[in-house]
Design a protein around this motif. Structure first.
Motif, mmCIF file in Angstrom:
data_model
loop_
_atom_site.group_PDB
_atom_site.id
_atom_site.type_symbol
_atom_site.label_atom_id
_atom_site.label_comp_id
_atom_site.label_asym_id
_atom_site.label_seq_id
_atom_site.Cartn_x
_atom_site.Cartn_y
_atom_site.Cartn_z
ATOM 1 N N ASP A 1 -3.339 12.812 0.121
ATOM 2 C CA ASP A 1 -4.761 13.056 0.443
ATOM 3 C C ASP A 1 -5.424 12.015 1.201
ATOM 4 O OD1 ASP A 1 -4.950 11.258 -1.647
ATOM 5 O OD2 ASP A 1 -6.049 12.429 -3.225
ATOM 6 N N ASP A 2 -4.766 11.121 1.691
ATOM 7 C CA ASP A 2 -5.134 10.003 2.740
ATOM 8 C C ASP A 2 -5.787 8.777 1.759
ATOM 9 O OD1 ASP A 2 -4.095 10.800 4.816
ATOM 10 O OD2 ASP A 2 -5.779 11.991 5.500
ATOM 11 N N VAL A 3 -5.792 8.997 0.413
ATOM 12 C CA VAL A 3 -6.413 7.832 -0.409
ATOM 13 C C VAL A 3 -5.208 6.719 -0.319
ATOM 14 C CG1 VAL A 3 -6.550 6.976 -2.836
ATOM 15 C CG2 VAL A 3 -7.341 9.521 -2.119
ATOM 16 N N ALA A 4 -5.655 5.531 -0.212
ATOM 17 C CA ALA A 4 -4.665 4.273 -0.268
ATOM 18 C C ALA A 4 -4.831 3.810 -1.789
ATOM 19 C CB ALA A 4 -5.300 3.250 0.930
ATOM 20 N N ASP A 5 -3.465 3.777 -2.209
ATOM 21 C CA ASP A 5 -3.393 2.992 -3.228
ATOM 22 C C ASP A 5 -2.895 1.455 -2.936
ATOM 23 O OD1 ASP A 5 -2.761 2.564 -6.075
ATOM 24 O OD2 ASP A 5 -0.690 2.851 -5.905
ATOM 25 N N LEU A 6 -3.653 0.482 -3.367
ATOM 26 C CA LEU A 6 -3.647 -0.613 -3.103
ATOM 27 C C LEU A 6 -3.213 -1.528 -4.162
ATOM 28 C CD1 LEU A 6 -7.222 -1.211 -1.487
ATOM 29 C CD2 LEU A 6 -4.994 -0.322 -0.248
ATOM 30 N N ASP A 7 -2.023 -2.566 -3.632
ATOM 31 C CA ASP A 7 -1.565 -3.303 -4.898
ATOM 32 C C ASP A 7 -1.408 -4.735 -4.171
ATOM 33 O OD1 ASP A 7 -0.173 -4.768 -6.956
ATOM 34 O OD2 ASP A 7 1.536 -3.341 -7.021
ATOM 35 N N GLN B 1 0.832 -1.338 0.022
ATOM 36 C CA GLN B 1 -0.115 -0.141 0.016
ATOM 37 C C GLN B 1 0.927 1.357 -0.024
ATOM 38 O OE1 GLN B 1 -2.596 0.087 3.270
ATOM 39 N NE2 GLN B 1 -3.753 -1.721 2.995
ATOM 40 N N THR B 2 0.209 2.410 -0.732
ATOM 41 C CA THR B 2 1.044 3.778 -0.553
ATOM 42 C C THR B 2 -0.231 4.505 -0.123
ATOM 43 O OG1 THR B 2 2.462 3.309 -2.520
ATOM 44 C CG2 THR B 2 2.022 5.252 -1.740
#
Length: 165
Positions: free
Chosen positions: A75-81, A70-71
């Motif tokens: 803006d507190d959005v979690a980019d999930l991989d 995760q990144t």
């Protein structure tokens, strides 16, 4: 419930995609490991320790190793991989790659980070999923796109997976 309108292109009318339920994933997560601030945000790695797969088209278990890289963006959005394997009840191995997004109000995200149970309707968690296998019984997943709707739980994640038809 009415059907969405057809998309009209100059020479053809395209039907909208539909979703068909494939399975539900109950994913057991390990301890969060924080790498710290990287180029685009705060990087966290969450090991995927196991879980179950139940549904009309795929049944089995989540088999390791796997992890969600995760990144957390500014803006507190979690980019999930997330990447892991499914071992079906009949012995097939299926690789699953889920690229997703989790976002919500700051107070909800703080509660999720603290490990609290939060209603899935209070935040957005969706993923674009690809699967791949060499097993002929499930070869149909190789040429299919999937979407998932998910929820974070104190011990892991639940995801409902749908085939886009």
């Amino acid at each position: 419930m009415s059907q969405p309108p057809m998309c009209e292109v100059r020479w053809v009318t395209l039907p909208p995609p539909t979703l068909v339920h494939v399975c539900d994933l109950t994913i057991e997560a390990g301890e969060v490991r924080t790498l710290g601030s990287v180029r685009h945000g705060m990087r966290r790695i969450i090991p995927i320790d196991g879980g179950t797969v139940s549904g009309p088209r795929i049944k089995g278990r989540i088999a390791g190793p796997g992890a969600d890289w995760q990144t957390i963006l500014s803006d507190d959005v979690a980019d999930l991989d997330a990447r892991y394997q499914i071992e079906t009840d009949d012995g097939a191995l299926i690789e699953l790659v889920d690229r997703g997004v989790r976002r919500g109000p700051p107070d909800v995200l703080r509660r999720l980070a603290a490990g609290d149970a939060v209603e899935p309707a209070d935040y957005y968690m969706r993923g674009a999923i690809r699967m791949e296998t060499g097993d002929d019984r499930y070869r149909w997943v190789n040429g299919t796109l999937f979407v998932g709707t998910g929820a974070r739980r104190p011990s892991g994640v639940v995801i409902s997976v749908y085939e886009i038809t």
